[in-house]
Design a protein around this motif. Structure first.
Motif, PDB file in Angstrom:
ATOM      1  N   VAL A  44      20.975  -7.585 -12.699  1.00  0.00           N
ATOM      2  CA  VAL A  44      22.424  -7.682 -12.914  1.00  0.00           C
ATOM      3  C   VAL A  44      22.807  -7.185 -14.302  1.00  0.00           C
ATOM      4  O   VAL A  44      23.899  -6.620 -14.487  1.00  0.00           O
ATOM      5  CB  VAL A  44      22.952  -9.113 -12.674  1.00  0.00           C
ATOM      6  CG1 VAL A  44      22.819  -9.501 -11.209  1.00  0.00           C
ATOM      7  CG2 VAL A  44      22.280 -10.139 -13.583  1.00  0.00           C
ATOM      8  N   ALA A  45      21.935  -7.353 -15.294  1.00  0.00           N
ATOM      9  CA  ALA A  45      22.239  -6.845 -16.637  1.00  0.00           C
ATOM     10  C   ALA A  45      22.363  -5.331 -16.608  1.00  0.00           C
ATOM     11  O   ALA A  45      23.318  -4.750 -17.134  1.00  0.00           O
ATOM     12  CB  ALA A  45      21.161  -7.279 -17.627  1.00  0.00           C
ATOM     13  N   ALA A  46      21.393  -4.655 -15.976  1.00  0.00           N
ATOM     14  CA  ALA A  46      21.445  -3.197 -15.898  1.00  0.00           C
ATOM     15  C   ALA A  46      22.632  -2.734 -15.062  1.00  0.00           C
ATOM     16  O   ALA A  46      23.265  -1.724 -15.378  1.00  0.00           O
ATOM     17  CB  ALA A  46      20.138  -2.669 -15.323  1.00  0.00           C
ATOM     18  N   CYS A  47      22.952  -3.458 -13.997  1.00  0.00           N
ATOM     19  CA  CYS A  47      24.071  -3.077 -13.145  1.00  0.00           C
ATOM     20  C   CYS A  47      25.398  -3.193 -13.887  1.00  0.00           C
ATOM     21  O   CYS A  47      26.265  -2.318 -13.787  1.00  0.00           O
ATOM     22  CB  CYS A  47      24.087  -3.946 -11.889  1.00  0.00           C
ATOM     23  SG  CYS A  47      25.294  -3.442 -10.651  1.00  0.00           S
ATOM     24  N   LEU A  48      25.582  -4.245 -14.645  1.00  0.00           N
ATOM     25  CA  LEU A  48      26.833  -4.446 -15.379  1.00  0.00           C
ATOM     26  C   LEU A  48      26.966  -3.514 -16.570  1.00  0.00           C
ATOM     27  O   LEU A  48      28.043  -2.965 -16.827  1.00  0.00           O
ATOM     28  CB  LEU A  48      26.940  -5.895 -15.857  1.00  0.00           C
ATOM     29  CG  LEU A  48      27.244  -6.959 -14.802  1.00  0.00           C
ATOM     30  CD1 LEU A  48      27.098  -8.350 -15.402  1.00  0.00           C
ATOM     31  CD2 LEU A  48      28.653  -6.771 -14.233  1.00  0.00           C
ATOM     32  N   LEU A  49      25.875  -3.312 -17.305  1.00  0.00           N
ATOM     33  CA  LEU A  49      25.939  -2.619 -18.592  1.00  0.00           C
ATOM     34  C   LEU A  49      25.558  -1.153 -18.521  1.00  0.00           C
ATOM     35  O   LEU A  49      25.933  -0.371 -19.402  1.00  0.00           O
ATOM     36  CB  LEU A  49      25.036  -3.326 -19.613  1.00  0.00           C
ATOM     37  CG  LEU A  49      25.305  -4.814 -19.848  1.00  0.00           C
ATOM     38  CD1 LEU A  49      24.304  -5.381 -20.842  1.00  0.00           C
ATOM     39  CD2 LEU A  49      26.728  -5.036 -20.324  1.00  0.00           C
ATOM     40  N   GLY A  50      24.779  -0.754 -17.516  1.00  0.00           N
ATOM     41  CA  GLY A  50      24.278   0.607 -17.450  1.00  0.00           C
ATOM     42  C   GLY A  50      23.156   0.833 -18.442  1.00  0.00           C
ATOM     43  O   GLY A  50      22.810  -0.029 -19.242  1.00  0.00           O
ATOM     44  N   GLY A  51      22.541   2.013 -18.381  1.00  0.00           N
ATOM     45  CA  GLY A  51      21.475   2.362 -19.309  1.00  0.00           C
ATOM     46  C   GLY A  51      20.213   1.557 -19.074  1.00  0.00           C
ATOM     47  O   GLY A  51      19.882   1.173 -17.949  1.00  0.00           O
ATOM     48  N   PHE A  52      19.512   1.298 -20.154  1.00  0.00           N
ATOM     49  CA  PHE A  52      18.254   0.542 -20.157  1.00  0.00           C
ATOM     50  C   PHE A  52      18.532  -0.806 -20.801  1.00  0.00           C
ATOM     51  O   PHE A  52      19.067  -0.870 -21.912  1.00  0.00           O
ATOM     52  CB  PHE A  52      17.194   1.330 -20.942  1.00  0.00           C
ATOM     53  CG  PHE A  52      15.935   0.583 -21.259  1.00  0.00           C
ATOM     54  CD1 PHE A  52      15.299  -0.221 -20.324  1.00  0.00           C
ATOM     55  CD2 PHE A  52      15.353   0.705 -22.523  1.00  0.00           C
ATOM     56  CE1 PHE A  52      14.134  -0.904 -20.636  1.00  0.00           C
ATOM     57  CE2 PHE A  52      14.182   0.042 -22.842  1.00  0.00           C
ATOM     58  CZ  PHE A  52      13.574  -0.767 -21.901  1.00  0.00           C
ATOM     59  N   THR A  53      18.216  -1.887 -20.099  1.00  0.00           N
ATOM     60  CA  THR A  53      18.567  -3.214 -20.599  1.00  0.00           C
ATOM     61  C   THR A  53      17.347  -4.118 -20.711  1.00  0.00           C
ATOM     62  O   THR A  53      16.395  -4.021 -19.941  1.00  0.00           O
ATOM     63  CB  THR A  53      19.604  -3.905 -19.684  1.00  0.00           C
ATOM     64  OG1 THR A  53      19.113  -3.943 -18.346  1.00  0.00           O
ATOM     65  CG2 THR A  53      20.933  -3.167 -19.718  1.00  0.00           C
ATOM     66  N   LEU A  54      17.431  -5.007 -21.672  1.00  0.00           N
ATOM     67  CA  LEU A  54      16.461  -6.080 -21.863  1.00  0.00           C
ATOM     68  C   LEU A  54      17.228  -7.390 -21.729  1.00  0.00           C
ATOM     69  O   LEU A  54      18.183  -7.643 -22.474  1.00  0.00           O
ATOM     70  CB  LEU A  54      15.807  -5.979 -23.239  1.00  0.00           C
ATOM     71  CG  LEU A  54      14.977  -7.180 -23.708  1.00  0.00           C
ATOM     72  CD1 LEU A  54      13.847  -7.468 -22.740  1.00  0.00           C
ATOM     73  CD2 LEU A  54      14.423  -6.921 -25.115  1.00  0.00           C
TER      74      LEU A  54
END
Length: 310
Positions: free
Chosen positions: A144-154
């Motif tokens: 969900v972090a990557a889906c909301l924010l885009g790019g590469f997420t931690l």
């Protein structure tokens, strides 16, 4: 206390597919991919009407059991109350049950759409609150972090709350997703994980995870060692032997490859010069998606003239 006010106009939300784990970053790393579901939501006078095209059109429920609708309802409750009715149109392109974040996409689409049709929602539901709500519904924050924010997420949890940082992935990366015909339940894949792992394996993954941040953002030439994993892929291999075999075969050919999320999709990371060659390295039983990186995350977009997603 009066309930919320809703906008009369429909809203269109686009959400990307995501790949979690990326090898060593188990339940922490996520990468947004250029493969999208589109949703149009309009507040109606009464009832619930759902149209679905594409993935899941023959299997997804068309009532409050739909994960997207559950996410809409949960968000409306948080914002102060339910609308009288809803019309929902879904154009689904993200394969279901394949480890590409289809459930996270539905959750994030519901949250963003509910906020977009509710007047003043931005004052109560900022980016951090959306991540916390999406994590509460999904159960873990990586996709969900990557889906909301885009790019590469931690992503991680701190004092019971979800947190995430977004990083800019290298523009040299070209993701290739090899998607098999048969799905795999996330619960099945998680059920194969041991309760404990050897200390030496945990140490190895910690180092590889740190290296993967550098490899994905600045030095793609380090992706082969950076995508090595000892925490989950081998344990899950019995549930997806063909996926495990494809990962091993690609890596033997020098292509950084991992199981995408809980599988069974295989994600290869290459460059534009080798993308066509890599996409042709699996047999015809696999659908090879040559993708871009999504850098925007969940977005509210203009409607097309017909009021439906394209």
């Amino acid at each position: 206390m009066a309930g919320p006010a809703f906008r009369a106009a429909a809203v269109r939300v686009r959400v990307p597919a995501t790949s979690a784990n990326l090898g060593p970053g188990f339940d922490a790393f996520g990468l947004a991919l250029g493969l999208y579901d589109d949703v149009v939501v309009r507040v109606a006078d009464s009832g619930l009407h759902i149209d679905i095209a594409g993935e899941g059109a023959d299997t997804l429920p068309r009532d409050d059991g739909h994960l997207l609708v559950r996410s809409l309802r949960t968000t409306f409750d948080l914002l102060g109350g339910q609308p009288r009715g809803l019309e929902v149109v879904c154009a689904n392109r993200i394969p279901h049950g394949r480890g590409l974040g289809s459930s996270s996409a539905a959750i994030c689409a519901g949250i963003v759409a509910a906020a977009a049709v509710t007047t003043g929602a931005e004052a109560r539901l900022d980016e951090v609150a959306m991540l916390e709500l999406a994590t509460e519904i999904e159960g873990h924050p990586d996709n969900v972090a990557a889906c909301l924010l885009g790019g590469f997420t931690l992503a991680w949890t701190e004092s019971g709350s979800a947190r995430a940082v977004r990083m800019e992935p290298s523009t040299a990366l070209v993701p290739i997703a090899f998607v098999p015909a048969e799905p795999l339940l996330t619960q099945t894949a998680r059920g194969l994980l041991p309760a404990t792992v050897p200390h030496v394996d945990a140490v190895a993954n910690a180092g590889r995870s740190a290296l993967l941040v550098e490899a994905l953002t600045r030095r793609p030439e380090l992706l082969m060692p950076a995508t090595e994993d000892r925490l989950h892929q081998e344990y899950r291999a019995p549930a997806m032997p063909r996926s495990a075999e494809l990962v091993n075969r690609l890596r033997l050919d020098g292509v950084p490859s991992v199981i995408s999320g809980a599988g069974p999709t295989v994600l290869a990371l290459t460059d534009i010069g080798n993308a066509d060659k890599v996409a042709g390295m699996a047999d015809q039983d696999w659908a090879a998606y040559r993708l871009t990186l999504d850098l925007e995350g969940a977005s509210v977009l203009p409607l097309d003239p017909g009021g439906t997603p394209q």
